[in-house]
Scaffold this motif. Structure first.
Motif, PDB file in Angstrom:
ATOM      1  N   GLY A  59       0.775  -1.244   0.000  1.00 15.40           N
ATOM      2  CA  GLY A  59       0.000   0.000   0.000  1.00 15.40           C
ATOM      3  C   GLY A  59       0.797   1.280   0.000  1.00 15.40           C
ATOM      4  N   ASP A  60       2.125   1.213   0.168  1.00 18.35           N
ATOM      5  CA  ASP A  60       2.924   2.440   0.249  1.00 18.35           C
ATOM      6  C   ASP A  60       3.878   2.576  -0.938  1.00 18.35           C
ATOM      7  OD1 ASP A  60       4.602   0.357   0.948  1.00 18.35           O
ATOM      8  OD2 ASP A  60       5.516   1.382   2.666  1.00 18.35           O
ATOM      9  N   GLU A  61       3.469   2.020  -2.090  1.00 18.81           N
ATOM     10  CA  GLU A  61       4.285   2.058  -3.312  1.00 18.81           C
ATOM     11  C   GLU A  61       3.437   2.719  -4.394  1.00 18.81           C
ATOM     12  OE1 GLU A  61       5.386  -2.047  -3.905  1.00 18.81           O
ATOM     13  OE2 GLU A  61       6.209  -2.215  -1.874  1.00 18.81           O
ATOM     14  N   TYR A  62       3.939   3.786  -5.028  1.00 17.63           N
ATOM     15  CA  TYR A  62       3.032   4.700  -5.720  1.00 17.63           C
ATOM     16  C   TYR A  62       3.152   4.792  -7.240  1.00 17.63           C
ATOM     17  CZ  TYR A  62       1.743   5.806  -1.041  1.00 17.63           C
ATOM     18  OH  TYR A  62       1.279   5.677   0.232  1.00 17.63           O
ATOM     19  N   GLU A  63       4.248   4.366  -7.831  1.00 18.61           N
ATOM     20  CA  GLU A  63       4.358   4.496  -9.292  1.00 18.61           C
ATOM     21  C   GLU A  63       3.280   3.679  -9.999  1.00 18.61           C
ATOM     22  OE1 GLU A  63       6.905   4.223  -7.275  1.00 18.61           O
ATOM     23  OE2 GLU A  63       8.336   5.806  -7.796  1.00 18.61           O
ATOM     24  N   GLY A  64       3.026   2.466  -9.521  1.00 17.33           N
ATOM     25  CA  GLY A  64       2.020   1.607 -10.143  1.00 17.33           C
ATOM     26  C   GLY A  64       0.629   2.210 -10.084  1.00 17.33           C
ATOM     27  N   PRO A  65       0.156   2.589  -8.891  1.00 20.30           N
ATOM     28  CA  PRO A  65      -1.154   3.234  -8.833  1.00 20.30           C
ATOM     29  C   PRO A  65      -1.256   4.471  -9.734  1.00 20.30           C
ATOM     30  CG  PRO A  65      -0.495   2.536  -6.643  1.00 20.30           C
ATOM     31  CD  PRO A  65       0.677   2.253  -7.548  1.00 20.30           C
ATOM     32  N   ILE A  66      -0.196   5.284  -9.783  1.00 23.77           N
ATOM     33  CA  ILE A  66      -0.238   6.482 -10.645  1.00 23.77           C
ATOM     34  C   ILE A  66      -0.413   6.060 -12.108  1.00 23.77           C
ATOM     35  CG2 ILE A  66       1.156   8.391 -11.578  1.00 23.77           C
ATOM     36  CD1 ILE A  66       2.418   8.606  -8.723  1.00 23.77           C
ATOM     37  N   ALA A  67       0.407   5.115 -12.556  1.00 20.60           N
ATOM     38  CA  ALA A  67       0.348   4.685 -13.956  1.00 20.60           C
ATOM     39  C   ALA A  67      -1.013   4.075 -14.281  1.00 20.60           C
ATOM     40  CB  ALA A  67       1.466   3.675 -14.245  1.00 20.60           C
ATOM     41  N   LEU A  68      -1.590   3.348 -13.331  1.00 14.86           N
ATOM     42  CA  LEU A  68      -2.831   2.624 -13.625  1.00 14.86           C
ATOM     43  C   LEU A  68      -4.060   3.514 -13.490  1.00 14.86           C
ATOM     44  CD1 LEU A  68      -1.995  -0.877 -12.140  1.00 14.86           C
ATOM     45  CD2 LEU A  68      -1.782  -0.060 -14.500  1.00 14.86           C
ATOM     46  N   PHE A  69      -4.078   4.450 -12.560  1.00 16.48           N
ATOM     47  CA  PHE A  69      -5.179   5.430 -12.557  1.00 16.48           C
ATOM     48  C   PHE A  69      -5.119   6.258 -13.847  1.00 16.48           C
ATOM     49  CE2 PHE A  69      -5.532   4.868  -7.829  1.00 16.48           C
ATOM     50  CZ  PHE A  69      -6.898   4.626  -7.790  1.00 16.48           C
ATOM     51  N   ASP A  70      -3.917   6.570 -14.306  1.00 15.95           N
ATOM     52  CA  ASP A  70      -3.745   7.312 -15.562  1.00 15.95           C
ATOM     53  C   ASP A  70      -4.246   6.479 -16.747  1.00 15.95           C
ATOM     54  OD1 ASP A  70      -2.258   9.572 -17.160  1.00 15.95           O
ATOM     55  OD2 ASP A  70      -1.518   7.686 -18.004  1.00 15.95           O
ATOM     56  N   LEU A  71      -3.814   5.226 -16.818  1.00 21.05           N
ATOM     57  CA  LEU A  71      -4.210   4.365 -17.944  1.00 21.05           C
ATOM     58  C   LEU A  71      -5.724   4.161 -17.975  1.00 21.05           C
ATOM     59  CD1 LEU A  71      -3.019   2.545 -20.251  1.00 21.05           C
ATOM     60  CD2 LEU A  71      -3.257   0.632 -18.639  1.00 21.05           C
ATOM     61  N   ALA A  72      -6.339   4.007 -16.796  1.00 19.93           N
ATOM     62  CA  ALA A  72      -7.787   3.768 -16.724  1.00 19.93           C
ATOM     63  C   ALA A  72      -8.577   4.943 -17.287  1.00 19.93           C
ATOM     64  CB  ALA A  72      -8.192   3.501 -15.274  1.00 19.93           C
ATOM     65  N   ARG A  73      -8.010   6.139 -17.197  1.00 18.33           N
ATOM     66  CA  ARG A  73      -8.676   7.329 -17.738  1.00 18.33           C
ATOM     67  C   ARG A  73      -8.508   7.444 -19.246  1.00 18.33           C
ATOM     68  NH1 ARG A  73      -5.914  11.875 -16.195  1.00 18.33           N
ATOM     69  NH2 ARG A  73      -7.489  13.125 -17.245  1.00 18.33           N
ATOM     70  N   HIS A  74      -7.426   6.884 -19.789  1.00 13.22           N
ATOM     71  CA  HIS A  74      -7.068   7.177 -21.172  1.00 13.22           C
ATOM     72  C   HIS A  74      -7.267   6.042 -22.162  1.00 13.22           C
ATOM     73  CE1 HIS A  74      -4.661  10.425 -19.119  1.00 13.22           C
ATOM     74  NE2 HIS A  74      -5.336  11.095 -20.027  1.00 13.22           N
ATOM     75  N   LEU A  75      -7.192   4.781 -21.694  1.00  4.63           N
ATOM     76  CA  LEU A  75      -7.209   3.662 -22.639  1.00  4.63           C
ATOM     77  C   LEU A  75      -8.606   3.505 -23.252  1.00  4.63           C
ATOM     78  CD1 LEU A  75      -5.331   1.414 -23.727  1.00  4.63           C
ATOM     79  CD2 LEU A  75      -6.270  -0.083 -21.953  1.00  4.63           C
ATOM     80  N   THR A  76      -8.663   3.407 -24.585  1.00  4.45           N
ATOM     81  CA  THR A  76      -9.955   3.280 -25.284  1.00  4.45           C
ATOM     82  C   THR A  76     -10.057   1.903 -25.934  1.00  4.45           C
ATOM     83  OG1 THR A  76      -9.073   4.103 -27.380  1.00  4.45           O
ATOM     84  CG2 THR A  76      -9.948   5.749 -25.834  1.00  4.45           C
ATOM     85  N   PRO A  77     -11.283   1.383 -26.106  1.00  5.05           N
ATOM     86  CA  PRO A  77     -11.453   0.076 -26.742  1.00  5.05           C
ATOM     87  C   PRO A  77     -10.858   0.036 -28.147  1.00  5.05           C
ATOM     88  CG  PRO A  77     -13.486   0.758 -25.681  1.00  5.05           C
ATOM     89  CD  PRO A  77     -12.551   1.936 -25.612  1.00  5.05           C
ATOM     90  N   ALA A  78     -10.906   1.152 -28.874  1.00  2.39           N
ATOM     91  CA  ALA A  78     -10.382   1.171 -30.241  1.00  2.39           C
ATOM     92  C   ALA A  78      -8.895   0.827 -30.277  1.00  2.39           C
ATOM     93  CB  ALA A  78     -10.617   2.541 -30.870  1.00  2.39           C
ATOM     94  N   GLU A  79      -8.185   1.119 -29.192  1.00  2.00           N
ATOM     95  CA  GLU A  79      -6.740   0.831 -29.131  1.00  2.00           C
ATOM     96  C   GLU A  79      -6.452  -0.616 -28.782  1.00  2.00           C
ATOM     97  OE1 GLU A  79      -4.301   4.152 -27.043  1.00  2.00           O
ATOM     98  OE2 GLU A  79      -6.225   4.012 -25.998  1.00  2.00           O
ATOM     99  N   VAL A  80      -7.475  -1.336 -28.275  1.00  2.00           N
ATOM    100  CA  VAL A  80      -7.249  -2.648 -27.639  1.00  2.00           C
ATOM    101  C   VAL A  80      -7.678  -3.787 -28.556  1.00  2.00           C
ATOM    102  CG1 VAL A  80      -7.999  -4.122 -25.717  1.00  2.00           C
ATOM    103  CG2 VAL A  80      -7.446  -1.717 -25.303  1.00  2.00           C
ATOM    104  N   THR A  81      -6.891  -4.846 -28.576  1.00  2.23           N
ATOM    105  CA  THR A  81      -7.292  -6.118 -29.172  1.00  2.23           C
ATOM    106  C   THR A  81      -7.247  -7.148 -28.052  1.00  2.23           C
ATOM    107  OG1 THR A  81      -6.244  -5.477 -31.245  1.00  2.23           O
ATOM    108  CG2 THR A  81      -6.788  -7.815 -30.979  1.00  2.23           C
ATOM    109  N   GLY A  82      -8.420  -7.529 -27.549  1.00  2.04           N
ATOM    110  CA  GLY A  82      -8.465  -8.404 -26.386  1.00  2.04           C
ATOM    111  C   GLY A  82      -8.975  -7.634 -25.186  1.00  2.04           C
ATOM    112  N   ARG A  83      -8.273  -7.753 -24.066  1.00  5.26           N
ATOM    113  CA  ARG A  83      -8.828  -7.186 -22.825  1.00  5.26           C
ATOM    114  C   ARG A  83      -7.712  -6.711 -21.901  1.00  5.26           C
ATOM    115  NH1 ARG A  83     -12.649 -11.363 -19.731  1.00  5.26           N
ATOM    116  NH2 ARG A  83     -10.715 -12.549 -19.911  1.00  5.26           N
TER     117      ARG A  83
END
Ligand SMILES: [Zn+2]
Length: 331
Positions: A59-83
């Motif tokens: 719970g006290d390690e922050y680069e991962g949460p930052i990258a993943l909260f960022d990705l969750a806001r930006h990643l679109t289905p059009a960019e993805v093949t699969g899941r």
């Protein structure tokens, strides 16, 4: 075995973007019928491989949460093949408290696998990953950093595993991630780790240590954001071209990489992360703090190499890991 008590508010099989929760019932004094609500995002577009991305395992390690909260806001289905399944705070109670382990049960998520559906809160979360999420995944990326007590040179890593095809795929993704350092890890104490749970299931598993001290710098946050996208592209799940980055390969082959304190006290480092050191070289002094006039204890490294990780706080306790020295590997 009984079913998991966790229910997802998203449909893992539905195309599109879904922001939701893993809901774990947790009855307690301030909420008789309360729940632990672990946020997640699922981005799916048709058939294809699944990436499972996690931060906040500690719970006290922050680069991962930052990258993943960022990705969750930006990643679109059009960019993805699969899941892509994005869980920025795997051990949510620990993440909210800003602590390595859960304040509810002191559970260390990365020692809780395979978990139990009728165990502690931490064990119940681990069980859900073990029996529901990991089986869905082809590629698993679990972000770590040093937390409040360690600091690392930023690296992405994979393990030496018996299945050499799987191992090669993992190291291809480590190279694509493009952290300043890339590490081949031999796990000394793998019992209960999420890493082992994923690898034992035949999943391609990649992890990181991207900094530490209980925070993230602008540089390490950007390494995480860029590396995550590079990895998804290299895995064939997100469209685009990876941004190749120079990386220095390191190896941590055995226990001599680690130097532990045998005394508590005030630590004075004599070298900094990124310095090359020689076997036997003093790396730190530990002063007894109870009185003046006493000599410090000298800590020496047990192998030559690159000073890759260190104890972070200014005071150490007996048994703390003080320094990690890695071998510099060509190519
Ligand atoms: Zn960690």
């Amino acid at each position: 075995m009984r079913p998991s008590p966790i229910s997802a508010t998203v449909d893992f099989d539905a195309d599109g973007v879904q922001h939701g929760f893993l809901r774990l019932p947790y009855s307690r004094d301030d909420a008789a019928w309360g729940s632990v609500m672990i946020p997640l995002t699922v981005v799916k577009n048709g058939a294809g491989p699944t990436a499972l991305l996690t931060g906040g395992n500690h719970g006290d390690e922050y680069e991962g949460p930052i990258a993943l909260f960022d990705l969750a806001r930006h990643l679109t289905p059009a960019e993805v093949t699969g899941r892509v399944i994005i869980i920025p705070a795997m051990n949510l109670p620990a993440f909210v408290a800003g602590t390595r382990t859960s304040p509810i049960d002191r559970g260390n998520m990365n020692r809780a696998f395979p978990g139990r559906p009728d165990g502690t809160v931490t064990e119940r979360i681990a069980d859900y990953f073990q029996r529901v999420l990991l089986p869905m995944a082809d590629v698993v990326l679990d972000f770590h950093s040093g937390g409040k007590t360690l600091d690392f040179l930023p690296f992405c890593a994979a393990h030496i595993v018996p299945d050499k095809t799987m191992e090669a795929k993992a190291f291809d993704l480590v190279r694509a991630f493009g952290a300043p350092y890339s590490v081949s890890m031999l796990e000394i104490d793998a019992v209960g780790m999420y890493d082992s749970a994923a690898e034992d299931m035949g999943k391609v598993f990649v992890t990181t240590e991207l900094g530490g001290g209980g925070t993230a710098s602008a540089a390490t946050a950007n390494i995480a954001i860029r590396g995550c996208r590079n990895l998804l592209i290299a895995a064939g799940i997100v469209k685009g071209a990876t941004e190749p980055q120079p990386t220095q390969w390191l190896d941590m082959p055995d226990g001599d990489c680690f130097t532990f304190a045998e005394d508590g006290g005030l630590i004075q480092f004599l070298a900094d992360l990124g310095d090359t050191v020689e076997k036997g070289q003093p790396v730190a002094l530990i002063y007894p703090t109870g009185r003046t006039g006493l000599d410090p204890v000298t800590l020496r490294v047990r192998r030559s190499g690159l000073f890759t990780a260190r104890h972070f706080p200014g005071l150490v306790k007996p048994g703390d890991c003080v320094a990690v020295i890695a071998d510099i590997v060509a190519g």
